[in-house]
Design a protein around this motif. Structure first.
Motif, PDB file in Angstrom:
ATOM      1  N   GLU A 118       0.836  -1.210   0.000  1.00 43.71           N
ATOM      2  CA  GLU A 118       0.000   0.000   0.000  1.00 43.71           C
ATOM      3  C   GLU A 118       0.867   1.254   0.000  1.00 43.71           C
ATOM      4  OE1 GLU A 118      -3.244   0.327  -0.226  1.00 43.71           O
ATOM      5  OE2 GLU A 118      -3.722  -1.812  -0.142  1.00 43.71           O
ATOM      6  N   ALA A 119       1.901   1.244   0.837  1.00 44.11           N
ATOM      7  CA  ALA A 119       2.715   2.457   1.002  1.00 44.11           C
ATOM      8  C   ALA A 119       3.633   2.705  -0.182  1.00 44.11           C
ATOM      9  CB  ALA A 119       3.543   2.340   2.282  1.00 44.11           C
ATOM     10  N   ARG A 136      20.001  -0.845  -1.980  1.00 41.79           N
ATOM     11  CA  ARG A 136      19.946  -1.575  -3.254  1.00 41.79           C
ATOM     12  C   ARG A 136      20.803  -2.830  -3.184  1.00 41.79           C
ATOM     13  NH1 ARG A 136      21.100   3.368  -7.102  1.00 41.79           N
ATOM     14  NH2 ARG A 136      23.104   2.290  -7.056  1.00 41.79           N
ATOM     15  N   LEU A 502       6.440   3.604   9.926  1.00 40.75           N
ATOM     16  CA  LEU A 502       5.011   3.533  10.243  1.00 40.75           C
ATOM     17  C   LEU A 502       4.485   2.103  10.055  1.00 40.75           C
ATOM     18  CD1 LEU A 502       2.213   4.808  10.824  1.00 40.75           C
ATOM     19  CD2 LEU A 502       2.021   5.251   8.365  1.00 40.75           C
TER      20      LEU A 502
ATOM     21  N   VAL B 139      -1.654   4.303   6.384  1.00 43.94           N
ATOM     22  CA  VAL B 139      -0.581   3.867   5.485  1.00 43.94           C
ATOM     23  C   VAL B 139      -0.868   4.328   4.059  1.00 43.94           C
ATOM     24  CG1 VAL B 139       0.560   1.852   4.479  1.00 43.94           C
ATOM     25  CG2 VAL B 139       0.064   1.915   6.924  1.00 43.94           C
ATOM     26  N   ARG B 140      -2.137   4.256   3.656  1.00 43.98           N
ATOM     27  CA  ARG B 140      -2.480   4.700   2.296  1.00 43.98           C
ATOM     28  C   ARG B 140      -2.217   6.203   2.135  1.00 43.98           C
ATOM     29  NH1 ARG B 140      -7.898   0.979   1.728  1.00 43.98           N
ATOM     30  NH2 ARG B 140      -6.835  -0.813   0.810  1.00 43.98           N
ATOM     31  N   VAL B 142       0.042   7.990   3.719  1.00 50.83           N
ATOM     32  CA  VAL B 142       1.506   8.150   3.615  1.00 50.83           C
ATOM     33  C   VAL B 142       1.976   7.739   2.219  1.00 50.83           C
ATOM     34  CG1 VAL B 142       3.710   7.269   4.470  1.00 50.83           C
ATOM     35  CG2 VAL B 142       1.925   7.907   6.079  1.00 50.83           C
ATOM     36  N   GLY B 143       1.394   6.658   1.704  1.00 54.96           N
ATOM     37  CA  GLY B 143       1.758   6.189   0.364  1.00 54.96           C
ATOM     38  C   GLY B 143       1.427   7.218  -0.698  1.00 54.96           C
ATOM     39  N   ARG B 146       3.918  10.081  -0.493  1.00 56.40           N
ATOM     40  CA  ARG B 146       5.224   9.686  -1.029  1.00 56.40           C
ATOM     41  C   ARG B 146       5.178   9.642  -2.544  1.00 56.40           C
ATOM     42  NH1 ARG B 146       9.906   7.124   0.475  1.00 56.40           N
ATOM     43  NH2 ARG B 146      10.825   5.921  -1.212  1.00 56.40           N
ATOM     44  N   ALA B 152       9.693   5.582  -5.342  1.00 59.10           N
ATOM     45  CA  ALA B 152       9.254   4.446  -4.523  1.00 59.10           C
ATOM     46  C   ALA B 152      10.294   3.352  -4.384  1.00 59.10           C
ATOM     47  CB  ALA B 152       7.988   3.855  -5.122  1.00 59.10           C
ATOM     48  N   THR B 153      11.482   3.555  -4.882  1.00 62.73           N
ATOM     49  CA  THR B 153      12.499   2.509  -4.786  1.00 62.73           C
ATOM     50  C   THR B 153      13.590   2.937  -3.818  1.00 62.73           C
ATOM     51  OG1 THR B 153      13.604   3.504  -6.650  1.00 62.73           O
ATOM     52  CG2 THR B 153      12.143   1.657  -7.112  1.00 62.73           C
ATOM     53  N   PRO B 154      14.393   2.025  -3.358  1.00 63.39           N
ATOM     54  CA  PRO B 154      15.454   2.383  -2.420  1.00 63.39           C
ATOM     55  C   PRO B 154      16.399   3.438  -3.024  1.00 63.39           C
ATOM     56  CG  PRO B 154      15.280   0.012  -2.633  1.00 63.39           C
ATOM     57  CD  PRO B 154      14.412   0.600  -3.667  1.00 63.39           C
ATOM     58  N   GLU B 155      16.676   4.433  -2.241  1.00 69.40           N
ATOM     59  CA  GLU B 155      17.497   5.510  -2.781  1.00 69.40           C
ATOM     60  C   GLU B 155      18.968   5.121  -2.870  1.00 69.40           C
ATOM     61  OE1 GLU B 155      13.974   7.388  -0.901  1.00 69.40           O
ATOM     62  OE2 GLU B 155      15.356   5.777  -0.447  1.00 69.40           O
ATOM     63  N   ALA B 156      19.532   5.423  -4.015  1.00 61.82           N
ATOM     64  CA  ALA B 156      20.954   5.118  -4.194  1.00 61.82           C
ATOM     65  C   ALA B 156      21.802   5.935  -3.228  1.00 61.82           C
ATOM     66  CB  ALA B 156      21.362   5.415  -5.620  1.00 61.82           C
ATOM     67  N   ALA B 158      21.528   6.538  -0.288  1.00 66.88           N
ATOM     68  CA  ALA B 158      21.671   6.004   1.067  1.00 66.88           C
ATOM     69  C   ALA B 158      22.795   4.997   1.184  1.00 66.88           C
ATOM     70  CB  ALA B 158      20.365   5.349   1.501  1.00 66.88           C
ATOM     71  N   GLU B 159      23.288   4.492   0.068  1.00 66.20           N
ATOM     72  CA  GLU B 159      24.317   3.441   0.111  1.00 66.20           C
ATOM     73  C   GLU B 159      25.664   4.004   0.535  1.00 66.20           C
ATOM     74  OE1 GLU B 159      23.982   0.062  -0.829  1.00 66.20           O
ATOM     75  OE2 GLU B 159      21.886   0.445  -0.631  1.00 66.20           O
TER      76      GLU B 159
END
Lengths: 506, 159
Positions: A118-119, A136, A502, B139-140, B142-143, B146, B152-156, B158-159
């Motif tokens: 959902e998020a 990643r 959350l 949660v919806r 927040v989604g 965002r 919506a993918t892991p941020e580069a 942050a590595e």
């Protein structure tokens, strides 16, 4: 749940020919229904989300039956009863965890993974790991681990399909593999997971009906469970001791690996993303557990039943334990019941293969590109192409020697368990888990499993009774996860995005 | 507090299971205490990870402590009875629902009793202790936020 052992059992069993008109007719009807469902699903698959997670639009009952179907595999019908025949109740420790695994999965993973969908709109398990640790590298490493496991599972399922189809239609093993994989590929590539889910519903229903009918037949034929037990106790009482002919450590080890390890099986965990309404999770564990118990009745019933019939002189001694189910079906039960079970075994192998093809395609077209900082522009089209490649590769591999293919399949369960359970199941419920801990744990699971399984296969050493590579790898992975997370705990809080926090707090 | 206790229990149980496996490498095969370590460690590990999953934020697990305690005890008693009771199965053994005593404890106790308790407890406490419609709405929301601003993918980075 028991696909790892499925490999050995299905490959070592030379199923007798069941080529009889009733068996062929039921087999053809089975394949006709599969094709009809696939055509229907293909018309409804338009996006990558439709293809990989059925657009998060599966209802509770359909998802439950489908999940039971992919959790079981042909081992429950052939190899499992054979194992009970050989070692007695010790073999039950493979399926006894079903009493707790579904509800454990619901508490530990289902809610959080469905809320992550959902998020973030996540569609794969590595997606969840990547999002949880904002990494990643963790997403890519978990994707590679899953891909390793899928290679083995797919080859063994392709070979198992060939064995069953050859037994039903008498077409030869090679053609059996290509026919089975061809049909599975057709519905996987056209309708994606949507076709897979609704075929699983049909296949799971078939398996449940076949299992209950066979169980009831065995009880009736044997004069009730009490009479069956009395016959066994008179001739070979150790079969009905609590550990059977296994050591207590070996039986308990089965229970540990197949209970805790269930939290890392992608074919089951992936399903959590697909439920239409997260609130429907309320009844999911109860329904799935009941469904699983019905499908597993055959496992117990045929195992102890055939042992009793052989010991009591009502059946000739088996040439190998894995002949327990085929012998009962072809020599004792009505032929229509035999036909249902043979189609049920084909169903079990095809549903498992479809699920793994879909997960493998998602990894190649979605997770690995993300791990390398890229995005595939048309995930649906590439998903279909990769689906074809995986299926063909599995069919080609399955044509190789059975021993080699069995080796590939054997470490699938343990590899998934040791690489995914700590990082995913504990990590989604503990904010103190760190990226370094997850990476170290996944790497440990991958390396320990591959190293121990390979050296054991090459006969460099033998584990003592009760110890398996899967168990050692899972325990090592857990300990590394805790220790490294504790050593790097200063960074833990900063590594979690607010929306993920959350989801973890709820 | 509950979460911390569950983590300590899980870690300790995994250590006990590891020790049980290690004991199998001793000369003469696995000693009896090795199996006992698994018989005690497995229920604790499974119970601990379920509790870890059931805890919400800083709250405890409320009334779920009863079904969790029940299942941990059922598994411990089931495995323990199978290890401790003498093996006297024979043609004249008394049968319990068609099975000799030790087998019945394992099949009906370990294999079936948890089904009666755990999934029902999960369903009965679902809205109050697991997931409510308000939780899903949060949660919806927040989604949606965002989606409007952040990838919506892991941020580069942050590595």
């Amino acid at each position: 749940m028991i696909g790892a052992l499925h490999a050995m059992a299905m490959l070592q069993v030379a199923l007798p020919s069941a080529t009889r008109p009733a068996v062929i007719t039921v087999g053809l009807l089975y394949f006709a229904v599969i094709i009809a469902i696939s055509i229907w699903a293909a018309r409804r698959t338009r996006t990558a989300s439709d293809f990989f997670v059925a657009g998060k639009g599966i209802g509770l009952i359909a998802l439950t039956v489908a999940s039971v179907s992919v959790s079981v595999s042909g081992f429950a019908f052939i190899g499992g009863p054979g194992l009970i025949y050989a070692v007695g109740l010790g073999a039950m420790y493979i399926v006894l965890p079903a009493a707790v695994t579904n509800v454990m999965g619901a508490w530990v993973l289902a809610k959080r993974m469905r809320l992550l969908a959902e998020a973030r709109g996540l569609i794969t398990i590595p997606d969840a790991i990547g999002a949880r640790y904002r990494s990643r590298a963790a997403q890519g490493l978990s994707a590679i681990a899953i891909l390793f496991g899928i290679v083995g599972y797919m080859a063994t399922n392709a070979l198992a399909m060939g064995v069953v189809i050859n037994s039903i239609f008498g077409v030869g093993l090679g053609w059996g593999i290509w026919i089975g994989m061809g049909i599975t590929l057709a519905y996987s590539a056209s309708g994606g997971i949507l076709a897979g889910i609704y075929n699983d519903v049909f296949q799971g229903t078939l398996m449940g009906v076949a299992s209950v009918l066979v169980f009831l037949f065995v009880l009736q034929f044997g004069g009730g469970l009490g009479e069956i037990s009395r016959t066994i106790l008179a001739h070979d009482a150790a079969i009905l001791s609590p550990w059977g002919k296994l050591t207590p450590l070996a039986a308990l080890s089965f229970y540990f690996v197949f209970s805790m390890g269930s939290l890392g099986q992608p074919q089951a965990v992936h399903k959590y993303y697909m439920l239409r309404d997260p609130l429907q999770l309320k009844w999911y564990p109860l329904l799935k557990t009941l469904g699983l118990i019905l499908v597993l009745l055959l496992y117990f019933g045929v195992g102890v039943g055939v042992k009793s019939f052989v010991l009591g002189g009502r059946l000739a001694p088996l040439t190998s334990p894995d002949q327990a189910t085929p012998t009962l079906l072809l020599d004792v039960t009505p032929i229509v019941l035999a036909a249902l079970v043979f189609s049920g075994v084909a169903a079990a192998t095809m549903s498992a293969a479809n699920s793994f093809i879909n997960i493998g395609a998602a990894i190649v077209t979605h997770d690995l590109p993300i791990a390398f900082g890229r995005r595939v522009t048309n995930e649906l089209r590439w998903g279909r192409i990769v689906t074809i490649v995986i299926a063909v590769a599995a069919a080609v591999t399955a044509q190789r020697s059975g021993t080699m293919v069995a080796f590939l399949g054997i470490f699938g369960w343990g590899l998934f368990a040791s690489t995914l359970v700590p990082a995913l199941a504990v990590g989604l419920n503990w904010q103190g888990a760190t990226r370094a801990g997850a990476l170290a744990s996944i790497a440990t699971g991958l390396i320990v499993t591959l190293a121990l399984e390979t050296t054991a296969y090459l006969k460099v050493f033998r584990f003592p009774a009760g110890v398996t590579a899967s168990a050692v790898a899972m325990v090592s992975s857990f300990l590394v996860f805790f220790v490294v997370s504790w050593l790097t705990r200063d960074n833990a809080a900063a590594e979690i995005d607010p929306d993920i926090r959350l989801v973890m707090d709820i | 507090m509950t979460r911390r206790a569950a983590l300590i229990a899980l870690f300790s149980a995994i250590l006990a299971i590891a020790a049980g496996y290690a004991s199998a490498f001793s000369k003469g095969g696995a000693p009896t205490w090795g199996a006992w370590l698994l018989a005690l460690g497995i229920p604790i590990a499974l119970g601990a990870i379920m509790i870890l999953g059931a805890v919400r934020g800083k709250q405890g697990i409320g009334s779920l402590k009863f079904p969790f305690a029940f299942v941990i005890l059922v598994l411990m008693i089931g495995f323990g009875a199978a290890l401790a009771l003498p093996g006297t199965e024979g043609p004249l053994s008394r049968l319990w629902l068609g099975l000799p005593l030790r087998a019945a404890i394992v099949i009906y106790g370990v294999g079936l009793l948890p089904i009666i308790v755990l999934p029902v407890a999960y369903a009965m406490t679902f809205e109050t202790l697991t997931l409510s419609s308000e939780d899903v709405d949060r949660v919806r929301a927040v989604g949606r936020d965002r989606k409007s601003g952040v990838p919506a993918t892991p941020e580069a980075s942050a590595e």
